[in-house]
Design an enzyme around this catalytic site. Structure first.
Site, short mmCIF file in Angstrom:
data_model
loop_
_atom_site.label_atom_id
_atom_site.label_comp_id
_atom_site.label_asym_id
_atom_site.label_seq_id
_atom_site.Cartn_x
_atom_site.Cartn_y
_atom_site.Cartn_z
N LYS A 112 0.84 -1.20 0.00
CA LYS A 112 0.00 0.00 0.00
C LYS A 112 0.88 1.26 0.00
CE LYS A 112 -4.17 -1.91 0.14
NZ LYS A 112 -4.15 -3.38 0.15
C1 LIG Z 1 -5.53 -4.25 0.78
C2 LIG Z 1 -7.02 -4.10 0.78
C3 LIG Z 1 -7.81 -4.46 1.87
C4 LIG Z 1 -7.28 -5.25 3.03
O1 LIG Z 1 -6.27 -4.62 3.71
P1 LIG Z 1 -5.46 -5.44 4.81
O2 LIG Z 1 -4.74 -4.36 5.55
O3 LIG Z 1 -4.55 -6.37 4.08
O4 LIG Z 1 -6.46 -6.15 5.64
C5 LIG Z 1 -9.15 -4.15 1.86
N1 LIG Z 1 -9.71 -3.57 0.80
C6 LIG Z 1 -8.99 -3.23 -0.30
C7 LIG Z 1 -9.68 -2.55 -1.43
C8 LIG Z 1 -7.63 -3.52 -0.34
O5 LIG Z 1 -6.92 -3.25 -1.45
#
Ligand SMILES: *Cc1c(COP(=O)(O)O)cnc(C)c1O
Length: 382
Positions: free
Chosen positions: A188
């Site tokens: 991210k």
């Molecule tokens: C990465 C992601 C999540 C989940 O995030 P985590 O921190 O891995 O639980 C949820 N929604 C979207 C759209 C994502 O890209």
């Protein structure tokens, strides 16, 4: 395909964590509290200030943030929650974890975001909330979604995993949602490997989330360190989703370069658009007027049923690619649970069959962008 094999391996993503993060973590290791403490509180202040919101709570993932937000708002068994089938599965599995039923609504053909004009048709007496996902970094139409939610007495919980830096018509992530959830997962825009946050302007909701993220306990280890031992109580059935000081130490230095990194990704997107324009069978999601795109994932759409062969061709050329996402209602679990069929959400399905994400991160060498563009040019003309 051997024609496009390159000498260089082109990574899909590389983080930019380094010396600053090491020094920050070293400070935590030099202190007594590794779990949730002052470093988490400092990150939470920085993150809430960046977004212009009253509260941010650090948790261990965006999935956990979504789950806790639903629980804190009293959503569970017997309830329905509206979301999009064009997202990562966590948007929907968090709804299932809370005991509620995800109800999918199809997406806009131009942006792949939840289509606000289709939401009302999916509302029933069991509906309690809407979970919009700001896909790839472009915000959904939050004004429209908030208005629908208010008209029907529903909560809005934003899945803003892709959209820390975004804005649309003067609205930012977290501004119109009752709770908004962010991810600090490995790839991210802001990362500590695994982590997340919930942001809200609601004081009592923030207090409830604070209890729920740590077993429903009234005191933390940092409280015990600061004040000495006092008996604590358990007042709610909580979960174990608290962010720790080590995660927060990794995140804090990145707050200083959030905007700079966004500008680099914005320029990179421009470079891709320039190099890829005019290729056959190639298009991409439209950035709407009034949108500041957070530029999390760079996605293109391959027409003519050729997406999977292009994925293979790029990978054979040493280029890292990912599909974000195939429409999730057609994954085995959702088909088996709810009997979904191809054709149920045709826009999401056609985007899911065309989409492909290219290497995209702030420090990517320009040479890599050229390699990707040349390989795509070759493969699309084949
Ligand atoms: C990465 C992601 C999540 C989940 O995030 P985590 O921190 O891995 O639980 C949820 N929604 C979207 C759209 C994502 O890209």
């Amino acid at each position: 395909m051997t024609n496009v094999k390159t000498a260089v391996k082109v990574d899909f993503f590389r983080h930019d964590l380094g010396e600053r993060e090491l020094r920050s973590v070293a400070q935590v290791l030099a202190g007594p509290i590794l779990t949730t403490g002052d470093t988490v509180a400092e990150f939470e202040r920085r993150f809430a200030d960046y977004l212009g919101r009253r509260h941010a709570l650090g948790v261990t993932s965006c999935t956990g943030a979504l789950h806790l937000s639903l629980l804190a708002l009293g959503i569970g068994a017997g309830h329905e929650v509206i979301t999009t089938p064009m997202t990562f599965i966590a948007s929907a599995t968090a709804i299932l974890e809370a005991g509620a039923k995800p109800v999918f609504v199809d997406v806009e053909p131009q942006t792949a975001n939840l289509d606000a004009s289709r939401i009302e048709a999916a509302i029933t007496e069991r509906t309690r909330a809407i979970v919009p996902v700001h896909l790839y970094g472009q915000m959904c139409d939050m004004r429209a979604i908030r208005e629908i939610a208010d008209r029907h007495g529903l909560y809005v919980i934003e899945d803003a995993a892709h959209c820390i830096e975004g804005e649309r018509d003067g609205i930012r992530p977290g501004q119109l949602g009752d709770a908004s959830c962010f991810s600090f997962y490995a790839t991210k825009n802001l990362t500590c490997g695994e982590g997340g946050a919930v942001v809200t302007d609601n004081d009592s909701l923030a207090e409830k989330l604070r209890l729920l993220r740590l077993h429903g306990m009234t005191k933390t280890a940092a409280d015990r360190f600061r004040e000495g031992y006092h008996h604590w109580d358990m007042v709610l059935l909580g979960w174990k989703y608290n962010m720790d000081n080590i995660q927060a130490a990794l995140l804090i230095p990145q707050m200083d370069r959030l905007e700079e990194n966004w500008r680099k990704r914005e320029a990179l997107a421009g470079l891709y658009y320039e190099k890829l324009s005019g290729l056959p069978n190639l298009s991409w999601p439209r950035s709407l007027p009034g949108v500041r795109h957070a530029r999390h994932i760079f996605t293109i759409w391959i027409g003519g049923g050729r997406r999977d062969s292009i994925v293979r061709g790029l990978q054979e050329a040493g280029i890292g690619v990912v599909v974000n996402y195939r429409a999730i209602h057609l994954l085995t679990y959702f088909r088996d649970s709810y009997g979904f069929q191809p054709g149920d959400f045709p826009v999401a399905e056609s985007i899911g069959n065309a989409t492909l994400s290219l290497p995209f991160y702030p420090g990517i060498p320009e040479e890599h962008v050229n390699i990707v563009a040349e390989a795509l040019k070759y493969l699309l003309k084949e």
